[in-house]
Motif scaffolding. Structure first.
Motif, mmCIF file in Angstrom:
data_model
loop_
_atom_site.group_PDB
_atom_site.id
_atom_site.type_symbol
_atom_site.label_atom_id
_atom_site.label_comp_id
_atom_site.label_asym_id
_atom_site.label_seq_id
_atom_site.Cartn_x
_atom_site.Cartn_y
_atom_site.Cartn_z
ATOM 1 N N LEU A 83 -16.988 -31.533 116.065
ATOM 2 C CA LEU A 83 -17.257 -30.102 115.965
ATOM 3 C C LEU A 83 -16.265 -29.401 115.045
ATOM 4 O O LEU A 83 -16.427 -28.229 114.740
ATOM 5 N N GLY A 84 -15.238 -30.131 114.591
ATOM 6 C CA GLY A 84 -14.287 -29.569 113.646
ATOM 7 C C GLY A 84 -14.638 -29.842 112.195
ATOM 8 O O GLY A 84 -13.908 -29.433 111.293
ATOM 9 N N VAL A 115 -18.717 -23.496 107.514
ATOM 10 C CA VAL A 115 -18.204 -23.126 108.835
ATOM 11 C C VAL A 115 -17.977 -24.408 109.621
ATOM 12 O O VAL A 115 -18.461 -25.482 109.254
ATOM 13 N N THR A 116 -17.239 -24.310 110.701
ATOM 14 C CA THR A 116 -17.111 -25.438 111.617
ATOM 15 C C THR A 116 -17.902 -25.114 112.881
ATOM 16 O O THR A 116 -17.875 -23.980 113.361
ATOM 17 N N GLN A 271 -5.354 -25.700 111.752
ATOM 18 C CA GLN A 271 -5.087 -24.880 112.923
ATOM 19 C C GLN A 271 -6.110 -23.768 113.085
ATOM 20 O O GLN A 271 -6.465 -23.388 114.198
ATOM 21 N N SER A 272 -6.604 -23.243 111.967
ATOM 22 C CA SER A 272 -7.577 -22.156 112.031
ATOM 23 C C SER A 272 -9.008 -22.667 112.185
ATOM 24 O O SER A 272 -9.930 -21.871 112.374
ATOM 25 N N ASP A 273 -9.206 -23.982 112.064
ATOM 26 C CA ASP A 273 -10.552 -24.571 112.142
ATOM 27 C C ASP A 273 -11.448 -24.025 111.041
ATOM 28 O O ASP A 273 -12.660 -23.879 111.227
ATOM 29 N N SER A 274 -10.859 -23.739 109.886
ATOM 30 C CA SER A 274 -11.622 -23.127 108.797
ATOM 31 C C SER A 274 -11.249 -23.763 107.463
ATOM 32 O O SER A 274 -10.337 -23.284 106.772
ATOM 33 N N PRO A 275 -11.916 -24.842 107.070
ATOM 34 C CA PRO A 275 -11.671 -25.398 105.733
ATOM 35 C C PRO A 275 -11.875 -24.324 104.677
ATOM 36 O O PRO A 275 -12.719 -23.439 104.824
ATOM 37 N N GLU A 276 -11.086 -24.380 103.628
ATOM 38 C CA GLU A 276 -11.160 -23.351 102.579
ATOM 39 C C GLU A 276 -12.023 -23.835 101.428
ATOM 40 O O GLU A 276 -11.895 -24.973 100.974
#
Length: 326
Positions: A83-84, A115-116, A271-276
């Motif tokens: 889910l990540g 999104v994750t 840590q933010s669970d948000s790939p850039e």
């Protein structure tokens, strides 16, 4: 039966071990993909391209007891094993009673709106976990979330907008739909790897920081004794087997930035669970130089001095790239 057609309405929502060697790609079946269905959801039919031409045919009086999903078109691409992982997907909410439809995002088919599932689950739809886990890129599914599979504030927003859309379409007596009657159509457009994939690269001890990875590929950094380098230094830790990064591409990265002086994490997409997702020019200082000549799937270590005796240590996982103009 009532046939509903998508409309151009947008809902504004806002223990360490070395890892990295490629393994056999998972399939939906080997990952454990199973439908969670019932007679009502099995009776729903969906056709057409995502957007104004998408049609949904659902039983009159449709209602669902809880979270369920059924794959209409199974995909054959990369599997969502965690889910990540970063994914690009389209999601359309449908009220079968009125024909009102509302997409979660605009611009259907985007490959760069990453999104994750964990973030979508936490902030909006807890019931989406089972629907997305082990789904393959290219999958189209229909899902329901019931009352318990939706964050209450988000659910109220979905209900309100669906009712407003129904009124705008001429259904003056439209009532606010129950959450249990709302259907979601999901297209999984792109699935990125969870972390760098490729071959480990041996680097002789040169005073550079040491990087270790946990079972999910999340890096940890150990800073060596001594002063930070006076000039930027870069090493390839994992050599990806994808194409070389091309000028103008939109890259999707996971990265961790650590201060040399303290060894503390300054910021981290992990840590933010948000790939850039950004072009090289839009990424933090030193990234463009560090990624020059890198291939998709690689993990890069770079140390960028700040001019005051300190430096930022960055571990960068290159997950994917698409042309800036999709």
């Amino acid at each position: 039966m009532r046939k509903t057609t998508a409309v151009a309405s947008v809902l504004g929502f806002t223990a360490l071990a070395l890892a990295g060697c490629a393994s056999a790609p998972a399939t939906a079946e080997s990952c454990g993909r199973e439908a969670v269905t019932g007679p009502a959801i099995d009776a729903i039919e969906v056709s057409g391209e995502f957007g104004p031409d998408l049609t949904v045919d659902a039983p009159a009086g449709f209602t669902a007891a809880g979270a369920a999903h059924s794959d209409i078109v199974p995909g054959d691409g990369r599997v969502i094993e965690s889910l990540g992982q970063g994914v690009a997907l389209d999601l359309l909410f449908v009220d079968p009673a009125t024909g009102a439809t509302v997409p979660m995002w605009g611009e259907p088919g985007s490959l760069t709106r990453i999104v994750t599932p964990s973030v979508v689950s936490e902030q909006m739809l807890p019931g989406i976990d089972d629907a997305l886990l082990c789904a393959s890129e290219g999958t189209r599914m229909v899902a329901t979330f019931g009352d318990d599979g939706v964050v209450p504030e988000f659910g109220a927003q979905v209900q309100q907008v669906l009712q407003q859309v129904a009124v705008q379409q001429g259904n003056d007596g439209a009532e606010t739909p129950d959450l249990s009657s709302i259907v979601a159509v999901i297209d999984v457009n792109r699935v990125l790897p969870a972390s760098a994939e490729g071959s480990l690269v041996y680097n002789a001890d040169s005073g550079m920081p040491r990087v270790v990875r946990d079972a999910n590929g999340v890096p940890g950094v150990t800073i060596p004794a001594g002063s930070a380098p006076a000039e930027q230094e870069t090493q390839t830790l994992i050599a990806g087997d994808g194409a070389e990064i091309a000028e103008g591409e939109l890259l999707t990265l996971q990265y961790t930035n650590v201060r040399w002086s303290s060894g503390s994490v300054a910021n981290s997409t992990w840590q933010s669970d948000s790939p850039e997702t950004a072009t090289l020019e839009e990424l933090p200082e030193g990234f463009a130089e560090a990624l020059e000549g890198a291939t998709i799937g690689s993990q890069i270590l770079t140390v960028v001095p700040d001019g005051d005796g300190d430096a930022t240590v960055s571990v960068i996982d290159v997950l994917g790239a698409v042309p800036a103009a999709e």
